[in-house]
Design a protein around this motif. Structure first.
Motif, PDB file in Angstrom:
ATOM      1  N   GLU A 191       0.745  -1.219   0.031  1.00 48.20           N
ATOM      2  CA  GLU A 191       0.093  -0.056   0.110  1.00 48.20           C
ATOM      3  C   GLU A 191       0.950   1.229   0.019  1.00 48.20           C
ATOM      4  O   GLU A 191       0.279   2.433  -0.177  1.00 48.20           O
ATOM      5  CB  GLU A 191      -0.906   0.017   1.123  1.00 48.20           C
ATOM      6  N   ILE A 192       2.203   1.102   0.016  1.00 45.48           N
ATOM      7  CA  ILE A 192       3.113   2.339  -0.154  1.00 45.48           C
ATOM      8  C   ILE A 192       2.916   2.733  -1.620  1.00 45.48           C
ATOM      9  O   ILE A 192       2.965   2.002  -2.473  1.00 45.48           O
ATOM     10  CB  ILE A 192       4.715   2.069   0.412  1.00 45.48           C
ATOM     11  N   HIS A 193       2.914   4.005  -1.696  1.00 46.17           N
ATOM     12  CA  HIS A 193       2.497   4.650  -2.885  1.00 46.17           C
ATOM     13  C   HIS A 193       3.008   6.180  -3.120  1.00 46.17           C
ATOM     14  O   HIS A 193       3.562   6.763  -1.984  1.00 46.17           O
ATOM     15  CB  HIS A 193       1.150   4.883  -3.091  1.00 46.17           C
ATOM     16  N   PHE A 194       3.108   6.530  -4.301  1.00 47.75           N
ATOM     17  CA  PHE A 194       3.562   7.989  -4.590  1.00 47.75           C
ATOM     18  C   PHE A 194       2.790   8.487  -5.584  1.00 47.75           C
ATOM     19  O   PHE A 194       1.781   8.084  -6.187  1.00 47.75           O
ATOM     20  CB  PHE A 194       4.802   7.532  -5.477  1.00 47.75           C
ATOM     21  N   VAL A 195       2.552   9.741  -5.298  1.00 44.68           N
ATOM     22  CA  VAL A 195       1.667  10.739  -5.878  1.00 44.68           C
ATOM     23  C   VAL A 195       2.433  11.396  -6.841  1.00 44.68           C
ATOM     24  O   VAL A 195       3.550  12.165  -6.769  1.00 44.68           O
ATOM     25  CB  VAL A 195       0.841  11.730  -5.114  1.00 44.68           C
ATOM     26  N   ILE A 196       2.305  11.432  -8.291  1.00 43.80           N
ATOM     27  CA  ILE A 196       2.830  12.105  -9.489  1.00 43.80           C
ATOM     28  C   ILE A 196       2.117  12.966 -10.210  1.00 43.80           C
ATOM     29  O   ILE A 196       0.901  12.510 -10.527  1.00 43.80           O
ATOM     30  CB  ILE A 196       3.310  10.892 -10.222  1.00 43.80           C
ATOM     31  N   LEU A 197       2.737  14.219 -10.429  1.00 42.63           N
ATOM     32  CA  LEU A 197       2.026  15.193 -11.049  1.00 42.63           C
ATOM     33  C   LEU A 197       3.044  16.033 -11.826  1.00 42.63           C
ATOM     34  O   LEU A 197       3.916  16.088 -11.488  1.00 42.63           O
ATOM     35  CB  LEU A 197       0.793  16.112 -10.349  1.00 42.63           C
ATOM     36  N   SER A 198       2.364  16.576 -12.964  1.00 41.56           N
ATOM     37  CA  SER A 198       3.334  17.402 -13.755  1.00 41.56           C
ATOM     38  C   SER A 198       2.659  18.707 -13.972  1.00 41.56           C
ATOM     39  O   SER A 198       1.516  18.899 -14.056  1.00 41.56           O
ATOM     40  CB  SER A 198       3.694  16.725 -15.250  1.00 41.56           C
ATOM     41  N   ASP A 199       3.573  19.759 -14.571  1.00 44.65           N
ATOM     42  CA  ASP A 199       3.177  21.049 -14.815  1.00 44.65           C
ATOM     43  C   ASP A 199       2.601  21.835 -13.578  1.00 44.65           C
ATOM     44  O   ASP A 199       1.258  22.151 -13.660  1.00 44.65           O
ATOM     45  CB  ASP A 199       2.203  21.072 -15.979  1.00 44.65           C
ATOM     46  N   LEU A 200       3.256  21.863 -12.398  1.00 47.42           N
ATOM     47  CA  LEU A 200       2.813  22.554 -11.225  1.00 47.42           C
ATOM     48  C   LEU A 200       3.089  23.868 -11.338  1.00 47.42           C
ATOM     49  O   LEU A 200       4.092  24.232 -10.876  1.00 47.42           O
ATOM     50  CB  LEU A 200       3.456  21.919  -9.783  1.00 47.42           C
ATOM     51  N   TRP A 201       2.310  24.844 -11.934  1.00 48.45           N
ATOM     52  CA  TRP A 201       2.416  26.160 -12.236  1.00 48.45           C
ATOM     53  C   TRP A 201       2.062  26.930 -11.062  1.00 48.45           C
ATOM     54  O   TRP A 201       0.806  27.277 -10.714  1.00 48.45           O
ATOM     55  CB  TRP A 201       1.504  26.666 -13.373  1.00 48.45           C
ATOM     56  N   LEU A 202       3.082  27.429 -10.475  1.00 49.00           N
ATOM     57  CA  LEU A 202       3.220  28.185  -9.176  1.00 49.00           C
ATOM     58  C   LEU A 202       2.614  29.895  -9.397  1.00 49.00           C
ATOM     59  O   LEU A 202       2.265  30.183  -8.171  1.00 49.00           O
ATOM     60  CB  LEU A 202       4.170  28.072  -8.283  1.00 49.00           C
TER      61      LEU A 202
END
Length: 414
Positions: free
Chosen positions: A166-177
């Protein structure tokens, strides 16, 4: 960083040697000299004899299968080239091809008829990939990953990896701050993971670019870019339940100081000071970057690769045979054992650090963060994942479970 001219030729020679070695490990292929050995018999079924390119030009007209780099000469004609010679190619109006995107400087298998002057192409294909299990048989005691070695046995590490499924990673792209709406949706994501209903991820893998506009040298852009990271630091610090999670930042196109040359250095410390001060788990990585979870190797690469490959293809992909464009992209990366199989003039790679772009042996997971639609593709025993663009793909992100290999595509509702 500034290598000698010899490093450029070594770059392509090393890529060729890796692919040829991989091919000769494949039971379907043999070097021409192997056919003089009585152990290669007709009853072994279909075996492709690879003819070295220097031998083709010295033989009478005949059919050949060869491996080489697809090259465009100054006169505009295409050749297939190996470290020793090249021969001109003649493409018919329609040529059979395997899945993949065929660009200049890609290494390809060409089957055709040598006329004495040109090699008339009948089939052009990507070299078959080699799964990690097969590579490990050849390199049992070689650690390609590097880094500190665990004191636990591989069997023990694999047991723990599977047990902690159940260990997991959250992945996202283009985090426009610089976009308040992006920050608002990212805050929603963090809020959800801060509740008892969700288990905090082991890490948030946050790919750039971190601004909706390319970074330009100047005080105004610098101040705005730094302020974006300062705001992000304050947002993450609001959620103490996530203090044990890592926040890994991988720069994207347009982030400072973007020299257009791969591999990319980390986001400069001059703009990340508050994040590193307020977020204990912040890690500013290079692009690409590599990480290891027990026995599981993960490579992350942020590039708009799908568009660039398609724009620079020499032979268009066979979409009748394989309509999924993502499969063509993944097949190309696997076949070339390289994250960016584009001509150097299109996407420059530092000659001295080309090895950082290679994916041989294949990692168990490759994150190809791209602006195209999200996807996950299984190929040669590895998983290839694109989370899509967070702002332009409906606030999409991916939850990845390395212990089980499960990929969960998710979205934040508007």
């Amino acid at each position: 960083m500034f290598a000698s001219a010899d490093a450029k030729s070594a770059l392509f020679r090393d890529r060729y040697d890796i692919i040829k070695q991989r091919l000769l490990n494949n039971p379907l292929f043999r070097d021409a000299s192997s056919f003089e050995n009585e152990n290669v018999r007709e009853d072994q079924g279909k075996i492709f004899k690879l003819t070295p390119i220097p031998h083709i030009s010295t033989t009478p007209p005949a059919h050949h299968v060869t491996l080489g780099m697809l090259t465009r000469m100054p006169d505009g004609r295409y050749h297939v080239e190996d470290p020793h010679a090249s021969v001109p190619l003649e493409f018919p109006n329609k040529v059979a091809r395997t899945p993949g995107v065929f660009t200049e400087t890609a290494f390809v298998l060409v089957e055709g008829y040598w006329t004495g002057e040109v090699l008339r192409v009948e089939t052009v294909g990507m070299p078959p990939g080699e799964g990690r299990a097969e590579s490990d048989k050849s390199y049992k005691n070689i650690d390609f990953f590097g880094g500190p070695k665990s004191t636990e046995s591989p069997e023990r590490l694999l047991f723990l990896e599977k047990r902690l499924a159940e260990i997991h990673f959250v992945i996202l792209s283009d985090l426009w701050l610089d976009q308040p709406k992006v920050l608002s949706h990212f805050r929603t994501l963090l809020s959800a993971y801060s509740t008892p209903d969700f288990t905090p991820p082991l890490a948030f893998l946050l790919c750039g670019p971190y601004s909706s506009r390319p970074y330009l040298l100047g005080a105004s852009h610098f101040d705005a870019y730094r302020e974006g990271f300062n705001t992000l630091a304050d947002i993450i610090a609001e959620y103490p339940r996530l203090r044990e999670s890592k926040f890994v930042f991988i720069p994207g196109p347009g982030d400072p100081w973007d020299t257009k040359v791969l591999p990319r250095a980390r986001v400069p410390k001059t703009v990340t000071g508050r994040v590193e001060q307020k977020v204990p788990g912040a890690v500013f990585a290079t692009n690409p970057c590599r990480m290891k979870y027990f026995t599981h190797e993960i490579v992350l690469y942020r590039e708009d690769l799908a568009t660039k490959l398609r724009r620079n293809c020499v032979v268009p992909p066979d979409e009748d045979e394989e309509p999924d464009a993502h499969v063509h992209l993944v097949q190309t990366v696997v076949a070339q054992s390289h994250l960016c199989p584009l001509p150097l003039e299109i996407r420059p790679v530092s000659w001295a650090y080309d090895a950082a772009m290679r994916v041989y042996p294949l990692p168990q997971t490759v994150i190809l963060a791209d602006r195209c639609d999200p996807y996950d593709v299984a190929e040669s025993g590895s998983t290839f994942v694109n989370p899509g663009s967070f702002p332009t793909s409906g606030w999409s992100f991916v939850v990845y479970y390395p212990g089980s290999g499960r990929v969960q595509h998710s979205k934040i509702p508007n």
